[in-house]
Each structure stands twice: as C-alpha cells, then as structure tokens.
Design an enzyme around this catalytic site. Structure first.
Site, PDB file in Angstrom:
ATOM      1  N   CYS A   1      43.831  43.344  37.535  1.00  0.00           N
ATOM      2  CA  CYS A   1      44.291  44.741  37.022  1.00  0.00           C
ATOM      3  C   CYS A   1      44.559  45.983  37.733  1.00  0.00           C
ATOM      4  O   CYS A   1      45.218  46.864  37.494  1.00  0.00           O
ATOM      5  CB  CYS A   1      43.331  44.247  35.767  1.00  0.00           C
ATOM      6  SG  CYS A   1      43.674  43.305  34.648  1.00  0.00           S
TER       7      CYS A   1
ATOM      8  N   GLU B   1      44.119  44.951  30.252  1.00  0.00           N
ATOM      9  CA  GLU B   1      44.946  45.923  31.070  1.00  0.00           C
ATOM     10  C   GLU B   1      46.461  45.426  31.308  1.00  0.00           C
ATOM     11  O   GLU B   1      47.232  46.607  31.063  1.00  0.00           O
ATOM     12  CB  GLU B   1      43.774  45.863  32.518  1.00  0.00           C
ATOM     13  CG  GLU B   1      42.734  45.968  31.858  1.00  0.00           C
ATOM     14  CD  GLU B   1      41.858  45.182  32.215  1.00  0.00           C
ATOM     15  OE1 GLU B   1      42.221  43.955  31.608  1.00  0.00           O
ATOM     16  OE2 GLU B   1      40.494  44.967  33.204  1.00  0.00           O
TER      17      GLU B   1
ATOM     18  N   CYS C   1      39.630  44.245  37.061  1.00  0.00           N
ATOM     19  CA  CYS C   1      39.823  42.796  38.633  1.00  0.00           C
ATOM     20  C   CYS C   1      40.680  43.476  38.767  1.00  0.00           C
ATOM     21  O   CYS C   1      41.101  43.946  39.045  1.00  0.00           O
ATOM     22  CB  CYS C   1      39.480  41.523  37.953  1.00  0.00           C
ATOM     23  SG  CYS C   1      41.426  41.231  37.408  1.00  0.00           S
TER      24      CYS C   1
ATOM     25  N   HIS D   1      45.286  39.607  30.813  1.00  0.00           N
ATOM     26  CA  HIS D   1      44.344  40.363  30.373  1.00  0.00           C
ATOM     27  C   HIS D   1      44.243  41.630  29.587  1.00  0.00           C
ATOM     28  O   HIS D   1      45.664  42.549  29.888  1.00  0.00           O
ATOM     29  CB  HIS D   1      43.499  41.195  31.610  1.00  0.00           C
ATOM     30  CG  HIS D   1      42.763  39.791  32.469  1.00  0.00           C
ATOM     31  ND1 HIS D   1      42.232  40.061  34.013  1.00  0.00           N
ATOM     32  CD2 HIS D   1      43.300  38.305  32.869  1.00  0.00           C
ATOM     33  CE1 HIS D   1      41.948  38.918  34.362  1.00  0.00           C
ATOM     34  NE2 HIS D   1      42.813  38.165  33.976  1.00  0.00           N
TER      35      HIS D   1
END
Length: 150
Positions: free
Chosen positions: A86, A55, A83, A53
């Site tokens: 993260c 992040e 999420c 992801h």
C-alpha cells in the site's frame, strides 16, 4: 486553515469491514479542497483479491474518478499503518499526506519493516502523521483477532 480529520469515517469503514469478516482496516481519500472522493474497508476475502486493501481500493476509485494515475494534493486517512504494498501504491499515486491510526510493527511498511518512503528508490514520499485515533483503531483490530482466535 483549520485541520479536519476524516479518521472517524475511516474507522466506520473499518467496523463495516469487520462485520463482513474482513480485517478491520478502513481508508478515506480526500481531495485538496477537503471533499471525500473515496472510502473503503478491506475486501480481500470478499473479492478474492490479496491487493484489495482499503488503501488500494480508495486509490483505484479516486484515480478512476480523476481519470489520472496520480492524486497530487490528496490526503489519505487509514486506520492502520500501510503495508509495503500500500505504501508503494501511495507513493506511485503521489498522494501528498498520509494519516494513520494504529502502528503495525509486524506488517507495516511506513514506520516499520520496509519503510518504503525512506527507501532511496522511492520516487515520492508523502508527509506522514501517525497515531490519529490509534487507541480506537487498535481496539478494533485486537477485538477482531481475539474473536477469531479464542
């Protein structure tokens, strides 16, 4: 001191992710002096890595540059509510502030779902600011998924 938003740069990363066929999420990590230390868009499909992801990618890059697992004083700008995975990485890295655009009632882990930073086992909770360029971030996501599911 004047506030400077880096959300336009995060949105640019999100647009680039969409062009690569990735879910359009972008992130930018800024050090305490205001210098961008990392920026990325999602790369889960490209890297065949469910943890890639935006992040997580910027946290990995910034930690490598700092030769540290912690990033105190840093600010993270991300186009979509992080999420739970993260949010946990953000907490572990001791990031000071998180600015996000679109809310994610389905998979978010900050204001929705797991609400990681509110959990009693969370070791560090950053300051959180939501709704930064939310309309543009939401439009990117809506158009991306509309094109995928005609």
């Amino acid at each position: 001191m004047t506030f400077t938003s880096y959300m336009d740069l995060a949105l640019s990363e999100a647009r680039a992710a969409a062009e690569r066929g990735e879910v359009p999420v972008g992130a930018v990590l800024v050090d305490p002096s205001g210098q961008v230390v990392a920026q990325a868009g999602n790369r889960t499909r490209e890297l065949h890595d469910p943890t890639a992801h935006a992040e997580v990618l910027v946290i990995r890059e910034a930690c490598a540059k700092a030769s540290s697992e912690r990033l105190p004083g840093h600010a993270l700008y991300v186009t979509l509510e992080p999420c739970a995975m993260c949010a946990t990485a953000i907490s572990a890295a001791r990031i000071a502030r998180v600015y996000y655009g679109a809310s994610d009632p389905k998979s978010g882990g900050v204001s929705h779902g797991a609400r990681v930073f509110c959990h009693p086992q969370c070791h560090h909770a950053p300051e959180v600011y939501d709704g930064i360029s939310a309309a543009e971030a939401e439009t990117l996501l809506t158009e991306f998924f509309k094109a995928k599911r005609p």
